[in-house]
Write an enzyme that holds these catalytic residues in place. Structure first.
Site, PDB file in Angstrom:
ATOM      1  N   LEU A  90     -16.537 -25.651 -21.765  1.00 14.53           N
ATOM      2  CA  LEU A  90     -16.705 -26.647 -22.827  1.00 14.53           C
ATOM      3  C   LEU A  90     -17.143 -27.922 -22.141  1.00 14.53           C
ATOM      4  CD1 LEU A  90     -13.430 -26.257 -24.994  1.00 14.53           C
ATOM      5  CD2 LEU A  90     -15.715 -25.546 -25.658  1.00 14.53           C
ATOM      6  N   ASP A  91     -17.948 -28.740 -22.825  1.00 15.39           N
ATOM      7  CA  ASP A  91     -18.339 -30.027 -22.245  1.00 15.39           C
ATOM      8  C   ASP A  91     -17.103 -30.878 -22.007  1.00 15.39           C
ATOM      9  OD1 ASP A  91     -20.943 -29.279 -22.531  1.00 15.39           O
ATOM     10  OD2 ASP A  91     -21.404 -30.622 -24.196  1.00 15.39           O
ATOM     11  N   LYS A  92     -17.233 -31.795 -21.062  1.00 12.99           N
ATOM     12  CA  LYS A  92     -16.132 -32.694 -20.722  1.00 12.99           C
ATOM     13  C   LYS A  92     -15.542 -33.381 -21.954  1.00 12.99           C
ATOM     14  CE  LYS A  92     -15.580 -37.097 -18.372  1.00 12.99           C
ATOM     15  NZ  LYS A  92     -16.299 -38.182 -17.720  1.00 12.99           N
ATOM     16  N   THR A  94     -15.755 -32.419 -25.115  1.00  7.20           N
ATOM     17  CA  THR A  94     -15.368 -31.536 -26.215  1.00  7.20           C
ATOM     18  C   THR A  94     -13.902 -31.146 -26.079  1.00  7.20           C
ATOM     19  OG1 THR A  94     -17.625 -30.691 -26.200  1.00  7.20           O
ATOM     20  CG2 THR A  94     -16.035 -29.440 -27.449  1.00  7.20           C
TER      21      THR A  94
END
Length: 299
Positions: A90-92, A94
């Site tokens: 997951l993106d930082k 998110t």
């Protein structure tokens, strides 16, 4: 000094939190993740990923999820356990459902499920503006491009297979960009108010920044707090409508501190039986929903 205004204070707290997560001892971080555990069985451990915490290390990153997996495993299993394994990313910025595997074999099996699109993923996002139509599918390939501006940088962007011919406005197929990856996102409007929307999103493919790019450039509804994809050519804070600023009790000059409102809400894993995993949005996300009067009826 601490700002008097509650919205600015909260925005500041989040920025601080992201910083603090980088400075805490790995044991403390593992403990935070342990408290955020939503499900476990003999094969997997599922956590609710906090905001601002990177999954992988990199330059300037002291703490990331990957590094504390051995500690987390021991905490969950009373000191004797194999390290946990990452199954997806997951993106930082998110938040939400993240699956970790207890063994290498389980991790490989789950990665394959993600790769072959057998995992159903549902995200929630607060976006600026309403998508039109209110429900649909965005199917536009995505490619990474260098943006030439006073500060050149890289962004993901759309690489459509069609364009409108300037002569007669007819739709023409264009040559495919060799580096573009096909990307498909289903979306559905759950609520709208204060010039914003709460959207339910289901990425069918898993291209980097796919949801953010499809919403911003495909539907013209960038995610609230997505400063990277709110303008194409410049690195500038997101410009918010008056009514949104008013409801959030925020000045435009402070908008750059707004966090990305993108949350991995639900994940459905076919492991023998289907396991349905749900994570409540983080507190800042819930507070924003309240302030913008975005009422979620279902769920």
């Amino acid at each position: 000094q601490i700002p008097k205004d509650p919205a600015r204070r909260r925005v500041r707290e989040l920025a601080m939190l992201s910083k603090q997560l980088q400075q805490v001892h790995p044991n403390v971080l593992a403990k935070v993740l342990k408290q955020g555990t939503v499900y476990q069985n003999e094969e997997i451990v599922v956590i609710n990923k906090p905001y601002g915490l990177p999954v992988h290390g990199g330059p300037g990153i002291k703490n990331c999820i990957a590094d504390v997996l051995p500690i987390l495993a021991k905490m969950l299993e009373n000191m004797k356990a194999e390290p946990l394994h990452l199954c997806h990313r997951l993106d930082k910025e998110t938040t939400g459902v993240m699956v970790l595997a207890r063994s290498k074999e389980a991790a490989e099996r789950i990665r394959l499920l993600f790769k072959t699109r057998q995992v159903e993923k549902i995200y929630w996002a607060i976006s600026l503006g309403d998508p039109d139509p209110a429900e649909g599918i965005v199917e536009i390939p995505i490619v990474e491009k260098e943006v030439q501006s006073h500060q050149s940088h890289y962004k993901m962007t759309l690489a459509p297979n069609y364009r409108l011919s300037p002569e007669d406005g007819k739709v023409v197929k264009i040559r495919k960009n060799r580096n573009a990856e096909s990307a498909v996102t289903r979306y559905r409007l759950l609520a709208s108010s204060s010039a914003c929307s709460l959207l339910e999103l289901q990425p069918i493919t898993g291209v980097k920044h796919q949801i953010r790019v499809h919403l911003a450039y495909g539907l013209g509804c960038p995610i609230l707090g997505d400063h990277k994809y709110s303008h194409w050519s410049k690195l500038a804070p997101q410009k918010l409508p008056e009514i949104t600023l008013k409801r959030l009790k925020l000045e435009q000059s402070k908008a750059r501190h707004l966090p990305l409102h993108l949350h991995a809400h639900r994940l459905s894993l076919p492991l023998g039986e289907r396991i349905d995993l749900v994570c409540k949005p983080p507190l800042f996300f819930q507070k924003t929903l309240k302030k913008l009067e975005l009422d979620v009826t279902n769920d």
